[in-house]
Write an enzyme that holds these catalytic residues in place. Sequence first.
Site, PDB file in Angstrom:
ATOM      1  N   GLU A   1      37.241  47.314  42.267  1.00 33.84           N
ATOM      2  CA  GLU A   1      38.309  47.369  41.280  1.00 33.84           C
ATOM      3  C   GLU A   1      38.453  48.784  40.705  1.00 33.84           C
ATOM      4  OE1 GLU A   1      40.213  44.949  41.289  1.00 33.84           O
ATOM      5  OE2 GLU A   1      39.388  43.060  40.571  1.00 33.84           O
TER       6      GLU A   1
ATOM      7  N   HIS B   1      42.841  48.122  44.591  1.00 31.35           N
ATOM      8  CA  HIS B   1      41.465  47.816  45.015  1.00 31.35           C
ATOM      9  C   HIS B   1      41.405  47.644  46.534  1.00 31.35           C
ATOM     10  CE1 HIS B   1      41.914  43.126  44.415  1.00 31.35           C
ATOM     11  NE2 HIS B   1      42.152  43.427  45.660  1.00 31.35           N
TER      12      HIS B   1
ATOM     13  N   ASN C   1      46.530  46.590  42.370  1.00 28.75           N
ATOM     14  CA  ASN C   1      45.946  47.630  41.514  1.00 28.75           C
ATOM     15  C   ASN C   1      45.200  48.701  42.312  1.00 28.75           C
ATOM     16  OD1 ASN C   1      43.689  46.235  42.342  1.00 28.75           O
ATOM     17  ND2 ASN C   1      42.983  45.650  40.298  1.00 28.75           N
TER      18      ASN C   1
ATOM     19  N   ASP D   1      33.865  40.579  51.380  1.00 28.80           N
ATOM     20  CA  ASP D   1      33.523  40.092  50.045  1.00 28.80           C
ATOM     21  C   ASP D   1      33.463  38.573  49.978  1.00 28.80           C
ATOM     22  OD1 ASP D   1      36.256  39.915  50.477  1.00 28.80           O
ATOM     23  OD2 ASP D   1      36.774  41.417  48.986  1.00 28.80           O
TER      24      ASP D   1
HETATM   25  C1  F6R Z   1      39.901  40.246  50.558  1.00 28.84           C
HETATM   26  C2  F6R Z   1      39.922  41.577  49.984  1.00 28.84           C
HETATM   27  C3  F6R Z   1      40.987  42.009  49.038  1.00 28.84           C
HETATM   28  C4  F6R Z   1      42.382  41.727  49.560  1.00 28.84           C
HETATM   29  C5  F6R Z   1      43.437  42.187  48.554  1.00 28.84           C
HETATM   30  C6  F6R Z   1      44.830  41.831  49.006  1.00 28.84           C
HETATM   31  O1  F6R Z   1      38.786  40.079  51.403  1.00 28.84           O
HETATM   32  O2  F6R Z   1      39.037  42.316  50.246  1.00 28.84           O
HETATM   33  O3  F6R Z   1      40.856  43.386  48.785  1.00 28.84           O
HETATM   34  O4  F6R Z   1      42.568  42.382  50.781  1.00 28.84           O
HETATM   35  O5  F6R Z   1      43.202  41.600  47.319  1.00 28.84           O
HETATM   36  O6  F6R Z   1      44.970  40.451  49.025  1.00 28.84           O
HETATM   37  P1  F6R Z   1      46.249  39.763  49.678  1.00 28.84           P
HETATM   38  O7  F6R Z   1      46.192  40.045  51.139  1.00 28.84           O
HETATM   39  O8  F6R Z   1      46.071  38.288  49.396  1.00 28.84           O
HETATM   40  O9  F6R Z   1      47.436  40.358  49.025  1.00 28.84           O
END
Ligand code: F6R
Length: 249
Positions: A142, A137, A135, A67
């Site tokens: 989301e 995701h 959450n 992303d």
């Molecule tokens: C980032 C991504 C997100 C993160 C998730 C956890 O490329 O795809 O899904 O993996 O938000 O983020 P952290 O590792 O910062 O807790």
Amino acid sequence: MKLVVFETKSEIAKLLSTIIIETVKKNPKLVLGLATGSSPMETYDLLVKDYQKNHTDWSQVTTFNLDEYVGLTPEHKKSYRYFMNEQLFNKINIEKENTHVPNGLGNVTANAQAYEKLLVEKGPINLQILGIGTNGHIAFNEPGTFGDTKTHVVSLTKTTIEANKRFFSSAKDVPIKAITMGIDTILQAQAIILIADGKNKAQAIYELVHGKITPDYPCTYLQAHDNVMIIVDVAAAALLKPPVIKPKN
Ligand code: F6R
């Protein structure tokens, strides 16, 4: 699903980096899916250290990131392209043109479609690394996202903006939109490894392992994939039903 639980976050990074290095050695033309965020940072650090010490050859590897924020240039210090260059790509012998991150500038809907097309051309992804949001995701899919989604443009939820504001000066600086691989895009990967640490991930990990498949927790769609490994620390595993298998030291 294979579940591995460690006492510490460092052990997650050690196992994941070892798996990635072995996979690159076995398949020099690996197509590797990568995540950003804090979860994989230690892993990337270990990949860089391995490159410096053992010169693992990344010259033929192709990468696809999950992303990117909409509206941030690749040079913007908070963009995911900048993050990947700084954390990994600038420090190993990967060819920059073989590293792909969605383009969050200009016509982002067209960029999303082009990214999906490129994935079909260069894919399938052999190994996809994932983190998970508090959450539930995965990538920026989301809650409310269905399992048939391809790469698309999303509005980030308040929860995600709150969780990611630590990377910015304040919550209002966090972009409100992103471009993300869809759930179906992710499920096309041949193998998936999801990592998580900390008690704020415990509910999402519970839903991923024990919950019913639902768009309310997009991570639950991973239950439909037959080659998923989850590597977590004890805090993230805290709500899992026994028996939770811990690896021997
Ligand atoms: C980032 C991504 C997100 C993160 C998730 C956890 O490329 O795809 O899904 O993996 O938000 O983020 P952290 O590792 O910062 O807790």
